[in-house]
Design an enzyme around this catalytic site. Structure first.
Site, PDB file in Angstrom:
ATOM      1  N   CYS A 340     -25.094 -35.465 -11.962  1.00 18.15           N
ATOM      2  CA  CYS A 340     -23.942 -36.326 -11.707  1.00 18.15           C
ATOM      3  C   CYS A 340     -23.983 -36.889 -10.296  1.00 18.15           C
ATOM      4  O   CYS A 340     -22.982 -36.863  -9.574  1.00 18.15           O
ATOM      5  CB  CYS A 340     -22.652 -35.557 -11.931  1.00 18.15           C
ATOM      6  SG  CYS A 340     -22.533 -34.924 -13.604  1.00 18.15           S
ATOM      7  N   ASP A 341     -25.134 -37.363  -9.873  1.00 20.72           N
ATOM      8  CA  ASP A 341     -25.275 -37.991  -8.563  1.00 20.72           C
ATOM      9  C   ASP A 341     -25.909 -39.347  -8.801  1.00 20.72           C
ATOM     10  O   ASP A 341     -26.953 -39.437  -9.454  1.00 20.72           O
ATOM     11  CB  ASP A 341     -26.172 -37.125  -7.674  1.00 20.72           C
ATOM     12  CG  ASP A 341     -26.240 -37.641  -6.241  1.00 20.72           C
ATOM     13  OD1 ASP A 341     -26.409 -38.871  -6.063  1.00 20.72           O
ATOM     14  OD2 ASP A 341     -26.121 -36.842  -5.311  1.00 20.72           O
TER      15      ASP A 341
END
Ligand SMILES: *Cc1c(COP(=O)(O)O)cnc(C)c1O
Length: 392
Positions: A340-341
């Site tokens: 989730c980056d």
């Protein structure tokens, strides 16, 4: 992991050396997380080829490229030395049987206690590129041999090492004098042409830069013994590279032409020794589009920037992908990792072509990933497990 024979046909078609043990292993098995499979036989063959081309230059494997203990042990048996960057890397080499005299402490930014540890363990060869580092070495490894690392200007490498390491040419004479003044042995010079230097001829301007500095140091009375060529030996990522023996022999001819009969030459291949020996088994987690008329598919893998593919930074290293759909129609896609980056995108500026039939759950083989993958994998960012490693 379970046995599954779904892939061999496609892999055979797409892989010139089907006898490659890691390819065969990946084709025959299923994996529940992204896994690097690396073959000791292939590392050994690569070592032999580089060794044959390098001739009298002693190989010190750059441990950071792939620190799997089985690989270190194999290279100890082959007679390799080791370039280590920390106490833990030195301990790893010693635990696998390396002699301290075959380990160089090549990092120019060392913790004082690590220097003291190396000294007590019998390591006698250290790198430095500054006066403060020389002072540190003199204090914690008195009398040690040191080589001074020089900055390489204008590297032609795909993964240049920038100005972080090395001193400017103008600083060299004072550093050699300082080493002597603090009781160290100014033993040689080192440089690094930059990682993934695809052509041997790209070494020429770098060697042209270093040779006059070597000669000036000798003329100034320093009895230099060691020329450390560093790494830079390339792997195949889709663009042509010469075979390792031919490449290494060309480099050595270029060295001989400029340096004559230097007493000792050392080379520190990392990538060139292990990259082609390993491949990653990965899985497609999702294929999607942002809208009905989106030009690009997004393909998300179970491996990304933080779980082993750090060298896609700047899209510098372009890996090759093999799937069971190869041979069918392809189209461009943006390839991304699972975390989730938003930085976890592998290829976007130059999208890559993958089969249109690619879908969720499909196995993807990422070729020639034996170097700088497992050692760059985070311990578990976002809860995704670190890259698993199987050594054959
Ligand atoms: C990383 C490193 C190497 C290995 O470089 P490759 O391009 O992988 O061959 C060699 N020497 C030093 C000092 C390094 O830091």
């Amino acid at each position: 992991m379970t046995m599954n024979a779904a892939l061999p046909g496609a892999l055979r078609a797409a892989t010139p050396v089907y006898s490659d043990p890691a390819v065969a292993f990946i084709a025959a098995n299923d994996f529940d997380r992204s896994t690097l499979v690396i073959s000791r036989d292939r590392v050994a063959a690569q070592y032999d080829a580089l060794h044959a081309g390098l001739g009298r230059a002693h190989i010190h494997y750059a441990v950071k490229a792939n620190p799997a203990p089985e690989i270190i042990r194999l290279l100890v048996k082959k007679g390799s030395g080791f370039d280590a960057a920390s106490r833990a890397e030195i301990e790893l080499c010693l635990s696998q049987g390396a002699k301290p005299g075959n380990i160089s402490f090549g990092n120019t930014i060392k913790r004082a206690s690590d220097i003291a540890f190396a000294h007590s363990a019998g390591v006698t060869l250290f790198a430095a590129d500054s006066e403060a580092e020389l002072d540190k070495i003199a204090a914690h490894a008195p009398g040690a041999r040191v080589y001074i690392r020089l900055i390489v200007e204008n590297s032609l490498a795909d993964w240049p090492l920038s100005r972080k390491f090395g001193c400017a040419a103008s600083a060299l004479p004072a550093l050699l004098d300082h080493a002597k003044a603090v009781g160290l042995v100014p033993y040689g010079l080192s440089f690094h042409v930059g990682s993934q230097t695809r052509k041997a001829e790209f070494w020429n301007p770098v060697l042209d830069q270093i040779a006059p500095l070597w000669n000036a140091a000798i003329a100034a009375g320093h009895d230099l013994q060691l020329l450390n060529l560093g790494g830079g030996f390339p792997a195949f990522y889709g663009e042509h590279v010469e075979a390792p023996r031919i490449y290494a022999a060309s480099v050595m001819r270029a060295v001989a032409a400029r340096f004559g009969n230097v007493p000792q030459v050392m080379a520190e291949p990392g990538r060139g020794l292990v990259a082609e020996a390993g491949h990653i088994a990965a899985e497609v987690l999702l294929v999607s589009r942002k809208s009905a008329d989106d030009m690009h598919r997004w393909v998300y893998l179970d491996i990304g920037r933080f779980s082993g593919l750090a060298e896609t930074e700047g899209e510098a290293i372009r890996y090759q992908f093999v799937t069971k759909h190869d041979g069918g129609d392809t189209g461009p896609c943006i390839l991304a990792g699972p975390s989730c980056d938003s930085a976890d995108i592998l290829y976007e500026k130059r999208p890559i072509n993958l089969p249109l039939a690619l879908g969720c759950g499909d196995k993807v083989v990422i070729r020639n990933c034996g170097a700088y993958t497992s050692s760059y994998s985070s311990v578990g960012f976002n809860g995704f497990p670190p890259l698993d490693v199987i050594v054959l």
